[in-house]
Design a protein around this motif. Structure first.
Motif, short mmCIF file in Angstrom:
data_model
loop_
_atom_site.label_atom_id
_atom_site.label_comp_id
_atom_site.label_asym_id
_atom_site.label_seq_id
_atom_site.Cartn_x
_atom_site.Cartn_y
_atom_site.Cartn_z
N GLY A 1 0.80 -1.22 0.00
CA GLY A 1 0.00 0.00 0.00
C GLY A 1 0.83 1.27 0.00
N GLY A 2 0.22 2.37 -0.47
CA GLY A 2 0.84 3.67 -0.37
C GLY A 2 1.93 3.92 -1.39
N THR A 3 2.02 3.09 -2.41
CA THR A 3 3.00 3.30 -3.48
C THR A 3 2.45 2.70 -4.76
OG1 THR A 3 5.23 2.87 -4.29
CG2 THR A 3 4.25 1.16 -2.93
N LYS A 4 2.96 3.17 -5.89
CA LYS A 4 2.57 2.54 -7.15
C LYS A 4 3.69 1.69 -7.71
CE LYS A 4 -1.13 5.68 -8.12
NZ LYS A 4 -1.67 6.77 -8.92
N PHE A 5 4.81 1.64 -6.99
CA PHE A 5 5.92 0.79 -7.44
C PHE A 5 5.82 -0.60 -6.83
CE2 PHE A 5 7.87 5.06 -7.68
CZ PHE A 5 8.31 5.04 -9.00
N ASN A 6 6.28 -1.60 -7.57
CA ASN A 6 6.52 -2.92 -6.97
C ASN A 6 7.84 -2.81 -6.23
OD1 ASN A 6 4.50 -3.42 -8.96
ND2 ASN A 6 5.03 -5.58 -8.85
N ARG A 7 7.76 -2.88 -4.89
CA ARG A 7 8.96 -2.61 -4.09
C ARG A 7 9.19 -3.67 -3.02
NH1 ARG A 7 8.08 2.88 -1.86
NH2 ARG A 7 8.76 3.68 -3.87
N VAL A 8 8.28 -4.65 -2.95
CA VAL A 8 8.36 -5.62 -1.87
C VAL A 8 9.04 -6.90 -2.35
CG1 VAL A 8 7.04 -6.88 -0.13
CG2 VAL A 8 6.14 -4.74 -1.06
N ALA A 9 10.24 -7.18 -1.82
CA ALA A 9 10.87 -8.48 -2.06
C ALA A 9 10.21 -9.47 -1.11
CB ALA A 9 12.37 -8.40 -1.79
N PHE A 10 9.96 -10.69 -1.58
CA PHE A 10 9.16 -11.61 -0.78
C PHE A 10 9.56 -13.06 -0.99
CE2 PHE A 10 6.43 -13.22 -4.25
CZ PHE A 10 6.73 -12.30 -5.25
N ALA A 11 9.31 -13.86 0.03
CA ALA A 11 9.48 -15.32 -0.07
C ALA A 11 8.12 -15.93 0.20
CB ALA A 11 10.52 -15.80 0.94
N GLY A 12 7.38 -16.23 -0.84
CA GLY A 12 6.01 -16.72 -0.71
C GLY A 12 5.22 -15.78 0.18
N GLY A 13 4.41 -16.35 1.05
CA GLY A 13 3.61 -15.53 1.97
C GLY A 13 4.19 -15.53 3.37
N THR A 14 5.46 -15.96 3.50
CA THR A 14 6.06 -16.09 4.84
C THR A 14 7.45 -15.47 4.87
OG1 THR A 14 7.00 -18.26 4.30
CG2 THR A 14 4.81 -18.26 5.28
N THR A 15 7.57 -14.26 4.35
CA THR A 15 8.89 -13.64 4.19
C THR A 15 9.62 -13.45 5.52
OG1 THR A 15 7.83 -12.41 2.41
CG2 THR A 15 10.07 -11.78 2.98
N ILE B 1 -6.91 -23.53 7.15
CA ILE B 1 -6.85 -24.29 8.40
C ILE B 1 -7.77 -23.69 9.46
CG2 ILE B 1 -5.35 -24.83 10.38
CD1 ILE B 1 -3.04 -25.08 8.33
N PHE B 2 -7.69 -22.38 9.63
CA PHE B 2 -8.40 -21.77 10.76
C PHE B 2 -9.87 -21.48 10.46
CE2 PHE B 2 -4.01 -21.06 12.04
CZ PHE B 2 -4.08 -21.48 13.35
N VAL B 3 -10.20 -21.23 9.21
CA VAL B 3 -11.58 -20.88 8.90
C VAL B 3 -12.33 -22.04 8.24
CG1 VAL B 3 -13.06 -19.22 7.66
CG2 VAL B 3 -10.90 -18.47 8.65
N GLY B 4 -11.60 -22.86 7.50
CA GLY B 4 -12.25 -24.00 6.87
C GLY B 4 -12.66 -23.75 5.43
N ASP B 5 -12.52 -22.51 4.94
CA ASP B 5 -12.84 -22.23 3.53
C ASP B 5 -11.55 -22.08 2.73
OD1 ASP B 5 -15.53 -22.12 4.13
OD2 ASP B 5 -15.49 -19.95 4.48
N ASP B 6 -11.60 -22.42 1.45
CA ASP B 6 -10.42 -22.27 0.59
C ASP B 6 -10.45 -20.89 -0.07
OD1 ASP B 6 -8.44 -22.32 -1.25
OD2 ASP B 6 -9.05 -24.19 -2.22
N PRO B 7 -9.51 -20.00 0.33
CA PRO B 7 -9.55 -18.63 -0.22
C PRO B 7 -9.23 -18.55 -1.71
CG PRO B 7 -7.58 -18.96 1.12
CD PRO B 7 -8.41 -20.21 1.25
N ARG B 8 -8.77 -19.68 -2.28
CA ARG B 8 -8.57 -19.69 -3.74
C ARG B 8 -9.93 -19.82 -4.44
NH1 ARG B 8 -5.76 -22.86 -0.78
NH2 ARG B 8 -3.51 -22.66 -0.55
N LEU C 1 1.61 -16.57 -2.39
CA LEU C 1 0.99 -16.35 -1.07
C LEU C 1 0.71 -17.65 -0.33
CD1 LEU C 1 -1.68 -13.71 -2.22
CD2 LEU C 1 0.29 -13.20 -0.78
N GLY C 2 1.27 -18.75 -0.85
CA GLY C 2 0.94 -20.10 -0.35
C GLY C 2 0.70 -20.23 1.14
N GLY C 3 1.71 -19.89 1.93
CA GLY C 3 1.65 -20.13 3.37
C GLY C 3 0.41 -19.56 4.04
N ILE C 4 0.06 -18.33 3.67
CA ILE C 4 -1.04 -17.70 4.41
C ILE C 4 -2.40 -18.16 3.90
CG2 ILE C 4 0.27 -15.70 5.18
CD1 ILE C 4 -0.95 -14.10 2.92
N LEU C 5 -2.46 -18.61 2.64
CA LEU C 5 -3.75 -19.13 2.15
C LEU C 5 -4.05 -20.45 2.87
CD1 LEU C 5 -3.47 -18.27 -1.63
CD2 LEU C 5 -4.43 -16.92 0.23
#
Lengths: 248, 577
Positions: B117-131, B334-341, B325-329
């Motif tokens: 958020g708060g930018t229009k650049f892609n600036r976030v380096a990441f390792a899946g959803g568990t950086t 697990i916690f809600v029981g619905d598949d966010p995909r 985003l694997g890890g957090i999906l």
């Protein structure tokens, strides 16, 4: 809908004292996990007979299954208690500490051995230092994406608990450390020390002591490909010994 | 001469980075943590680390990163230090990469980037959803290597009780408690670096780990170390409400194309996209949070009338989502029981990040010489609102800096603590051991965990998204009542081994004191800025309030004073997205 939640918890006051069982009955609410039940006991530390007791002692931090702290045996299965939802468990819910690690108190165990194992296999990248060396090496996404799976190991101990080869009469290092060797050896900066890590796994207690029971991968809450990793390390070792012999 | 001894309190990203830097420069380092460092709350950082490495060729640069951070923080952050971390961020990402963080890659094998958020650049380096988890593990591995070399010792579970501050006002060590043996012990330290993270647990439920209780920094505040900008608490717009905690659902879900909506006239209404055509779902967190509140609470348009809105990824390719985003999906499933995909997630705002913290100078030193603070427990990088992806570069930078500056400070000392007489250390140990013993003896009728829940409910209701002066005053009255009731706690566990009730009771006292700092800081600040929003004072008021809040402990409560903000690089202007 049930009216209450019944828990049966194996307790132990100190490292060497005799374990005993205690039962608890809590008012039912939907969508609770094992940890919210243990928190409820802290707020009202009374057992099923109405007797005041010390609250149950356990370890937890993140409550979202990334820290690996809250491992315990839940209805006989090693898993994270934060992601163990009461609505999906048979009652009474039976909680016990993991049995393959030294007991500390109640559900708390001492997993130092797993961190020591990571030292044994040198599970780190030997960088020159934290000073600026510019960008690191390039890394193909194809390799990176399976390496990432291995890098999610929380050192929670569920694989160790489920492995028959991890027992008091064996020195088996367990699946975690082996998978971490595979990870380190796959990283572009990690290849340099690959041989040393493999050598550590050739020592007593190394990969040869895997009995191929295949429980570890089923037990892993992060579904880390532990079996594939053990097989891959075996292949790396064969390659290393052939290569070593040819070089003589 | 003995090697300098550095004590690092906290084993998350900032603490481990500080430990590595100090050890590289010849210190013997002890890292104390409530848990194994691998289990620290840094592991919960999901989205990634900002740094203008521009691998996608969008023309990003540290200059834009700097300006957007200052603007995103509503001009409350001291600008020169922000520049320090935004300039350093690319270097820190490269260092982490060399250490083996499994950052996602571009087709050519460079580090891939995504949006926050708060930018229009892609600036976030990441390792899946568990950086954060990958970064923490990587630093943990480096520390393990230093442990093998005998340069660092890691001790856990230990809880910080007090700093040892000598008659000249200089920090010479710390008193901690071993949470297994319950031993209270004084440690000599030529410098002490606090890296104890945020304080979400003050609010009961938050996205934070339950060890993020602010107890250590509160203990220091009560030792007259200045605390700053306490009232600035970030509420994350998208979390999964739960009974034990509210779990984070990363902002980068929206960075990857996730959309926020509720039903209106039977059809999805993408209210952020309608209200903010420029930034859409990627407005900064304070704004997204207030708009979700508006939709749920004022307009009563939450899902099925409840306080929840949809966060929708179901229009995106599931394989691609797993990669990014694997890890957090999985976690949601697990916690809600619905598949966010497949189905939209249900989310609501919750307490997430502590912008305020111990006051530090440009060298990360607190108001006490020899005592440093780095990471979420310091106050200085995010102003009134933190941008997504900025927590990790700021805490890595602050940790590195504290490691460097503490060593420079030690080189200027006449005498190391190893050569000092035992008296001061023994008396600090004795004082804290006596306090500990007094808690064991508490035999009243109050339960500390119930008091904590009550505190958390009051703080969440009155000191988070929308703040009113009368309710803040009532909250402080409540806190004073809870402080009185604290004295009537009955400790339900008398065991001198792995006792959790006794340290919790001590921590609760500290949490109550720090809650007052937040509440009274908010009460005093009659304006709206970043995460601090008062409907009775809806505008930012630079003439009166472009200043840092300083809180100093007195026995009658926090004494507030104010300090000018460094605005030498970017002139404050209205913040409009």
């Amino acid at each position: 809908m049930p009216n209450d939640i019944r828990l049966k918890i194996k307790r132990q006051d100190s490292q060497s004292s005799t374990p005993y069982w205690q039962e608890f009955v809590l008012p039912y609410r939907p969508s609770l996990n094992v940890i919210s039940c243990l928190m409820e006991i802290q707020r009202n530390p009374v057992d099923a007979t109405g007797k005041k007791v010390a609250p149950v002692v356990w370890e937890c931090n993140c409550l979202e299954e990334v820290c690996g702290a809250c491992s315990m045996l839940i209805n006989g299965k090693a898993r994270q208690s934060c992601s163990a939802l009461i609505d999906r468990l048979e009652q009474p819910v039976v909680l016990e500490p993991l049995s393959k690690f030294p007991a500390v108190r109640d559900l708390v165990i001492d997993r130092t051995v797993m961190f020591n194992n990571l030292k044994r296999v040198k599970a780190w990248i030997n960088i020159d230092g934290t000073h600026d060396q510019g960008p690191g090496p390039r890394f193909p996404e194809k390799t990176r994406s399976w390496a990432y799976e291995l890098s999610r190991c929380m050192t929670c101990g569920c694989c160790m608990e489920s492995c028959p080869q991890v027992n008091p009469s064996s020195k088996f290092i367990g699946p975690t450390a082996i998978a971490q060797v595979r990870l380190m050896n796959a990283l572009p900066n990690g290849e340099n020390d690959a041989e040393e890590r493999l050598a550590a796994l050739m020592e007593p207690g190394g990969v040869a002591e895997c009995g191929n029971a295949q429980n570890c991968e089923r037990a892993c809450p992060k579904e880390i490909p532990l079996l594939t990793s053990i097989a891959a390390i075996n292949r790396q070792m064969v390659a290393k010994s052939i290569f070593g012999a040819l070089n003589k | 001469m003995s090697a300098p001894q550095v004590l690092v309190i906290g084993g998350g990203l900032a603490g481990l980075m500080a430990a590595i830097r100090a050890a590289e420069q010849g210190a013997t380092v002890k890292v104390f943590s409530l848990c194994a460092p691998k289990r620290s709350h840094s592991a919960c950082a999901q989205g990634g680390i900002n740094g203008a490495i521009n691998t996608l060729g969008q023309g990003d640069s540290p200059k834009y990163h700097f300006e957007e951070t200052v603007y995103g923080g509503d001009f409350l952050a001291n600008q020169t230090v922000v520049k320090g971390f935004t300039d350093a961020a690319p270097r820190l990402i490269y260092m982490l990469d060399r250490m083996g963080v499994t950052f996602n890659r571009t087709p050519e094998g460079f580090i891939d980037l995504r949006r926050a958020g708060g930018t229009k650049f892609n600036r976030v380096a990441f390792a899946g959803g568990t950086t954060g988890q990958q970064m923490l593990y990587t630093l943990d591995e480096q520390v393990r290597k230093l442990e093998e070399k005998g340069k660092v010792e890691v001790l856990f579970p230990w809880d910080f009780m007090e700093a040892i501050i000598d008659e000249g006002g200089v920090c010479r060590g710390a008193v901690l408690q071993d949470l297994t043996t319950m031993e209270v012990k004084a440690f000599r330290g030529d410098a002490v670096i606090m890296a104890t993270g945020g304080l979400g647990y003050l609010f009961g439920k938050s996205t934070n780990a339950i060890i993020n209780n602010g107890s250590a920094v509160s203990a220091l505040y009560q030792q007259k170390v200045t605390y700053a900008n306490g009232e600035f608490i970030q509420i994350h717009p998208t979390s999964i409400p739960g009974d034990d905690k509210n779990r984070l659902m990363s902002e980068t879900c929206r960075g990857e194309g996730g959309r926020v909506w509720v039903y209106k006239d039977g059809k999805p209404w993408y209210f952020l996209e309608e209200w903010y055509p420029n930034y859409g779902n990627l407005v900064p967190r304070d704004i997204a949070t207030r708009e979700i509140f508006k939709v749920c609470i004022d307009m009563k348009m939450g899902i099925d009338g409840e306080n929840m809105v949809y966060l929708d990824l179901s229009h995106l390719d599931p394989n691609w989502l797993n990669q990014r985003l694997g890890g957090i999906l999985d976690m949601y499933e697990i916690f809600v029981g619905d598949d966010p995909r497949k189905v939209p997630m249900k989310i609501f705002p919750t307490v997430h990040f502590t912008m305020g913290g111990l006051w530090v100078d440009e060298k990360q030193q607190t108001t006490v010489p020899g005592l440093y603070a780095a990471g979420e427990c310091d106050y200085q990088y995010h102003g009134a609102n933190r941008l997504g992806g900025n927590a990790m570069p700021a805490c890595m930078y602050a940790g590195e800096l504290a490691g460097n500056t503490s060593m420079a400070y030690i080189k200027g000392l006449d005498k190391l603590t190893a050569d000092m007489p035992e008296t001061a250390f023994a008396s600090a140990q004795k004082k804290n051991a006596e306090f500990d013993a007094s808690i064991y003896k508490m035999s009243g009728s109050e339960n500390p965990y119930l008091l904590h829940r009550e505190m958390g409910e009051w703080m969440t209701t009155n000191a988070t998204v929308v703040r009113y002066n009368d309710r803040l005053q009532q909250t402080d009255d409540k806190l004073l009542e809870l402080i009185e009731r604290w004295k009537k706690i009955g400790v339900s566990d008398s065991t001198g081994w792995s006792n959790q009730v006794v340290p919790f009771t001590r921590q609760l006292w500290n949490m109550l004191q720090l809650s007052r700092v937040i509440t009274l800081g908010a009460l005093a600040r009659n304006e709206s800025r970043g995460a601090h929003y008062k409907p009775d004072y809806p505008e930012r008021d630079d003439a009166n309030w472009l200043k840092t809040t300083l809180a100093d402990y007195t026995k009658d409560g926090p004494k507030l004073s104010y300090e000018e903000v460094d605005i030498q690089h970017v002139k404050p202007r209205p913040r409009v997205y």
